[in-house]
Design an enzyme around this catalytic site. Structure first.
Site, short mmCIF file in Angstrom:
data_model
loop_
_atom_site.label_atom_id
_atom_site.label_comp_id
_atom_site.label_asym_id
_atom_site.label_seq_id
_atom_site.Cartn_x
_atom_site.Cartn_y
_atom_site.Cartn_z
N HIS A 190 0.84 -1.21 0.00
CA HIS A 190 0.00 0.00 0.00
C HIS A 190 0.86 1.25 0.00
O HIS A 190 1.49 1.62 0.99
CB HIS A 190 -0.93 0.03 1.21
CG HIS A 190 -1.95 1.13 1.12
ND1 HIS A 190 -3.28 0.90 0.87
CD2 HIS A 190 -1.82 2.49 1.17
CE1 HIS A 190 -3.92 2.05 0.81
NE2 HIS A 190 -3.06 3.04 0.98
N HIS B 44 1.51 5.41 -2.10
CA HIS B 44 1.03 6.48 -3.00
C HIS B 44 2.24 7.10 -3.70
O HIS B 44 2.82 8.07 -3.21
CB HIS B 44 0.25 7.54 -2.23
CG HIS B 44 -1.04 7.02 -1.68
ND1 HIS B 44 -2.25 7.17 -2.31
CD2 HIS B 44 -1.28 6.28 -0.56
CE1 HIS B 44 -3.19 6.58 -1.60
NE2 HIS B 44 -2.64 6.03 -0.53
N GLN C 147 -9.60 9.16 -5.59
CA GLN C 147 -9.33 9.81 -4.30
C GLN C 147 -10.49 10.67 -3.79
O GLN C 147 -10.77 10.71 -2.60
CB GLN C 147 -8.06 10.69 -4.45
CG GLN C 147 -7.79 11.66 -3.32
CD GLN C 147 -7.13 10.99 -2.12
OE1 GLN C 147 -5.97 10.62 -2.16
NE2 GLN C 147 -7.90 10.82 -1.05
N HIS D 254 -9.25 1.67 -0.31
CA HIS D 254 -9.15 2.38 0.95
C HIS D 254 -10.52 2.18 1.60
O HIS D 254 -11.53 2.61 1.03
CB HIS D 254 -8.93 3.88 0.72
CG HIS D 254 -7.52 4.22 0.33
ND1 HIS D 254 -6.96 3.82 -0.85
CD2 HIS D 254 -6.56 4.92 0.97
CE1 HIS D 254 -5.71 4.26 -0.92
NE2 HIS D 254 -5.44 4.93 0.18
N GLU E 254 -11.24 4.29 6.39
CA GLU E 254 -10.09 4.98 6.99
C GLU E 254 -10.65 6.16 7.77
O GLU E 254 -10.57 7.32 7.35
CB GLU E 254 -9.09 5.44 5.92
CG GLU E 254 -7.80 6.00 6.54
CD GLU E 254 -6.82 6.53 5.51
OE1 GLU E 254 -7.15 6.56 4.32
OE2 GLU E 254 -5.70 6.94 5.91
N ASP F 243 2.38 3.27 2.89
CA ASP F 243 1.37 4.27 2.56
C ASP F 243 1.96 5.57 2.04
O ASP F 243 1.69 5.98 0.92
CB ASP F 243 0.44 4.53 3.76
CG ASP F 243 -0.91 5.13 3.37
OD1 ASP F 243 -1.13 5.36 2.18
OD2 ASP F 243 -1.74 5.36 4.27
N TRP G 55 0.32 13.89 3.49
CA TRP G 55 -0.26 13.23 4.66
C TRP G 55 0.78 12.91 5.73
O TRP G 55 0.44 12.70 6.89
CB TRP G 55 -0.96 11.93 4.24
CG TRP G 55 -2.12 12.18 3.33
CD1 TRP G 55 -3.39 12.47 3.72
CD2 TRP G 55 -2.13 12.21 1.91
NE1 TRP G 55 -4.18 12.66 2.62
CE2 TRP G 55 -3.44 12.52 1.49
CE3 TRP G 55 -1.15 12.00 0.93
CZ2 TRP G 55 -3.81 12.61 0.15
CZ3 TRP G 55 -1.51 12.10 -0.41
CH2 TRP G 55 -2.83 12.41 -0.78
ZN LIG Z 1 -3.49 5.06 1.14
#
Ligand SMILES: [Zn+2]
Length: 430
Positions: free
Chosen positions: A58, A60, A153, A211, A214, A310, A316
């Site tokens: 996982h 990005h 997203q 996802h 979350e 991630d 993030w």
């Molecule tokens: Zn993610």
């Protein structure tokens, strides 16, 4: 009979010691003690750990290494991160995505991370991230297995062109169908998005990685729908639920019904310890929830659990270095998985388990597997996590593709040893 590469005297993750690994034509030809045949190249493991490479199920990669662009995340929340990414998306270029992703891939290889599943945002009509990462997947093909997930997203239904863009991305060669049901406008829309996305995957014979939930909201139960749709469409074993953080906050009775449903649907659960511990619980005062999904309970129900990285230096998460041992370490701390058996399990969560979730072929250290592995400056998997051990050699297809010198420190202390080697302070366990 001669080999291309022979690794002598290795410890393996399953506890075997004194093992030799012989490779020929990019494949592991033998794994046993005392191999005597010739080899073009020999690596003396010296009783250190040889493991299959790390796998990150996982990530990005369209956002990685973009920290500070166009500004920092001030609140530190998931929602500000998404808003900030929205600002950055407007000004992204394919070249910039490719450059940052390739830089991250170099870092990954240096850490023995040779397979990555990355979600790629499709809520951008230019599909900049998709174009960039398709190019990157091609460029790194010889050393990293890169899987791409078409990730809406901003919500499949909430974002006007998301479904159209997602289908275009799949037509362009993206491997996996993504989703984000908890970000749709209503619970019903979330459930509808799960059903629609699973149908798209079933029609096209693709895997699903969503996802899912979350959030700290215990009523976010899209994993239930994901398990149902997986069964309904016969997608067992091909679906992953990423994050699943709401499960942390759910009622225990409900979870006791949910866990067998997840197991029955053979859904892979992917926790992201570094991100879950920093993004979840942000609206709490004290006590603050940890937000990581229920890893030990999923394990005890026979669910395949993987840990993902991630984010690395993006809207993030401002930290991270592509080191899956840091991920495993955080996972075991947050889940309080501190028994010897639990710690070994956490090593599996960044190697074999994500490899299973990603359905990687030829992964492992058995005869006939791809000759992909790494030599660590640690004697077993527990020591590897404890030390975030140096990856001394990274091997792909029987060839060394990265080397790092062993970590040793010269000591200038009278009456004490001249050097300190971090490995070897605890007994090796089998
Ligand atoms: Zn993610």
């Amino acid at each position: 009979m001669s080999f291309d590469l022979l690794v002598r005297n290795a410890n393996l993750p399953d506890g075997r010691t004194g093992i030799d690994i012989a490779c020929r034509n990019g494949v592991i030809a033998a794994v046993e003690p005392g191999i005597t045949a010739e080899a073009k190249e020999i690596i003396d493991a010296g009783g250190l750990l040889v493991s299959p490479p790390f796998v990150d199920s996982h990530f990005h990669m369209d956002a990685t290494l973009s920290l500070g662009l166009p500004r920092m995340n001030r609140s530190g929340t998931l929602l500000e991160g998404i808003a900030l990414w929205g600002e950055l998306k407007e000004i992204l270029t394919v070249e910039a995505v490719v450059e940052r992703a390739l830089k991250y891939c170099d870092l990954a290889v240096s850490q023995g991370l040779l397979a990555i599943r990355t979600h790629v945002d499709v809520c951008d009509d230019r599909l900049t991230g998709i174009k960039g990462l398709l190019e990157v997947r091609d460029k790194v093909r010889d050393y990293i297995d890169l899987q791409l997930v078409a990730f809406p997203q901003d919500g499949l239904f909430r974002s006007p062109n998301a479904e159209k863009n997602l289908l275009t991305a799949l037509d362009m060669g993206v491997d996996i169908v993504g989703g984000i049901p908890h970000f749709e406008r209503t619970m019903q829309d979330g459930a509808r998005s799960v059903a629609r996305l699973c149908e798209i995957a079933a029609e096209r014979g693709l895997m699903v990685d969503m996802h899912c939930d979350e959030t700290d909201d215990p009523m976010s139960r899209h994993i239930e729908t994901l398990a149902f749709e997986t069964q309904r469409l016969g997608l067992q074993g091909r679906v992953a639920g990423s994050h699943l953080t709401s499960m942390h906050s759910m009622d225990n009775y409900y979870v006791s019904k949910l866990l067998p449903l997840i197991a029955e649907a053979e859904i892979h659960a992917i926790a992201n310890p570094l991100i879950n511990i920093t993004l979840q619980g942000r609206h709490d005062s004290y006590p603050k929830r940890r937000g990581q999904t229920r890893v030990p309970e999923l394990r005890s129900h026979g669910v395949n659990v993987a840990f993902g990285h991630d984010c690395v230096m993006d809207p993030w998460y401002s930290m991270g270095s592509g080191d899956m041992l840091e991920v495993a370490s955080m996972g075991l701390h947050v889940a309080q998985m501190t028994s010897r058996d639990d710690i070994r399990y956490c090593f599996e969560c960044v190697t074999n388990h994500p490899a299973r979730a990603m359905r990687l072929e030829g992964y492992g250290l058995q005869t006939g597997c791809k000759a992909d592995f790494m030599l660590l400056q640690a004697r077993d998997t527990i020591e590897a996590i404890r030390l975030k051990a140096t990856r001394l050699k990274v091997v792909k297809g029987g060839k060394v593709i990265a080397s790092t010198p062993a970590r040793t420190t010269r000591l200038e202390l009278p009456g004490r040893p001249a050097t300190v080697d971090p490995a070897g302070y605890a007994p090796v366990e089998s």
